[in-house]
Scaffold this motif. Sequence first.
Motif, short mmCIF file in Angstrom:
data_model
loop_
_atom_site.label_atom_id
_atom_site.label_comp_id
_atom_site.label_asym_id
_atom_site.label_seq_id
_atom_site.Cartn_x
_atom_site.Cartn_y
_atom_site.Cartn_z
N ILE A 135 8.99 -1.48 -2.22
CA ILE A 135 8.34 -2.04 -0.85
C ILE A 135 7.03 -2.73 -1.11
N ALA A 136 5.75 -1.38 -1.85
CA ALA A 136 4.73 -1.84 -2.05
C ALA A 136 4.78 -3.39 -3.14
N VAL A 137 5.37 -3.28 -4.19
CA VAL A 137 5.16 -3.90 -5.13
C VAL A 137 5.31 -5.27 -4.13
N VAL A 138 6.86 -5.65 -3.58
CA VAL A 138 7.71 -6.28 -3.05
C VAL A 138 6.32 -6.84 -2.16
N HIS A 139 6.09 -6.25 -1.70
CA HIS A 139 5.07 -7.12 -0.35
C HIS A 139 4.03 -7.81 -0.69
N SER A 140 3.31 -6.80 -2.40
CA SER A 140 1.94 -7.95 -3.36
C SER A 140 2.57 -9.02 -3.44
N LEU A 141 3.95 -8.40 -4.23
CA LEU A 141 4.07 -10.28 -4.66
C LEU A 141 4.50 -10.92 -3.70
N LEU A 142 4.85 -10.78 -2.94
CA LEU A 142 5.59 -12.33 -1.81
C LEU A 142 4.03 -12.54 -0.98
N GLY A 143 2.52 -11.76 -1.24
CA GLY A 143 2.00 -11.40 -0.53
C GLY A 143 1.61 -11.56 1.11
N LEU A 144 1.91 -10.88 1.04
CA LEU A 144 2.14 -10.09 3.05
C LEU A 144 1.20 -10.09 3.48
N ASP A 145 0.62 -9.75 3.56
CA ASP A 145 -1.00 -8.86 3.91
C ASP A 145 -1.46 -9.45 5.05
N ASP A 146 -1.22 -10.40 5.32
CA ASP A 146 -1.22 -10.96 6.68
C ASP A 146 0.36 -11.29 7.82
N VAL A 147 1.37 -11.26 7.55
CA VAL A 147 2.24 -11.33 8.10
C VAL A 147 2.90 -10.07 8.42
N CYS A 148 2.52 -8.57 7.07
CA CYS A 148 2.98 -7.27 7.83
C CYS A 148 2.56 -6.30 7.33
N PRO A 149 1.83 -5.96 8.27
CA PRO A 149 0.92 -5.34 7.66
C PRO A 149 0.63 -4.32 6.84
N ILE A 150 0.30 -2.91 6.82
CA ILE A 150 0.53 -1.35 6.13
C ILE A 150 -0.38 -0.84 6.21
N THR A 151 0.54 0.48 6.41
CA THR A 151 -0.21 1.95 6.78
C THR A 151 -0.02 2.57 5.93
N PHE A 152 -0.79 2.77 5.17
CA PHE A 152 -0.94 3.55 4.05
C PHE A 152 -0.50 5.07 4.66
N LEU A 153 0.43 6.03 4.18
CA LEU A 153 0.78 7.62 4.10
C LEU A 153 -0.14 8.51 3.35
N ASP A 154 -0.23 9.50 3.50
CA ASP A 154 -0.06 9.98 2.54
C ASP A 154 -0.02 11.17 1.82
#
Length: 289
Positions: free
Chosen positions: A51-70
């Motif tokens: 999911i993180a790679v797809v999110h990065s490829l699509l450039g979705l930082d401003d569209v769907c933010p990520i909360t990273f877990l441990d």
Amino acid sequence: MSVTPLATVPSAQPAPAFRGRIGRDARSGHYAVPRRYRLHLTPSCPNGLRIAVVHSLLGLDDVCPITFLDAVPDGPDGGHSALRPLYEASAHRYAGPAAGPVLSDDWSGRIVSTHAPDVTRDLAQHFGSGRPALYPCGAESEIEAVERLCRQGIEEAAQQAGAAVSEPAAQDAALGRLLETLGSLERWLVGREYLIRDQITAADVELWVTLVQLDTVHRHHLDADAVHRIAGHPALWAYARRLTAHPAFGSQLDLAGIARRHHARCRGLEAAGAAVQILDWAAHATRTS
């Protein structure tokens, strides 16, 4: 890409607890609205990394933010305590593990989906307009075939080949299935930059994450000869190096987190293959595409 069906192997993964979809069911109210949804994931988990790679490829930082877990879940049941409120708000008296990855709805404070393939498809299809076409028209069956091939022919075969409780004959058969799968991919990738199209697709994300797991996790439970045979596919591992050098892939790679997660969860015996690294992932991840 032509994929020979493999015998079904039961998966140890539990069924996803939530499978809502964005933009599919009007009754659910899950419309495709920017910044309405949030991802909760750790790249140390294979599904989280996909999911993180797809999110990065699509450039979705401003569209769907990520909360990273441990990297390592802190709950006694294998879940994340940070996700417990979301699960309890989403299912009455929920008693299972609060596992990631999760796609949540910030409007309602509830979970939309915990099913990684659905999440990646929905991100690409409903927020991917004008962005890379990770699910090109007409490629869905090919991508699904690659997902099955990776799951059965690599992931499950490698697990069985390295399982300490398996009979030697079963381990040999699993290793043979793994090598057969890698060999078919090796032949297919000769002269090709990507797996099924002339551009990066979700099939490349799937195979890359699977190869990361093979080298950083499953290798530790195989003997050295098996790892050398796995490494003897130059086109396949050159393909993995190229993708790792792409910022959307390499920047998501948490090698320390993968190692922590593996050592915290694994109950298997370490074998001689642990000393035979196939790729220097960290070195290739420092490059630019």
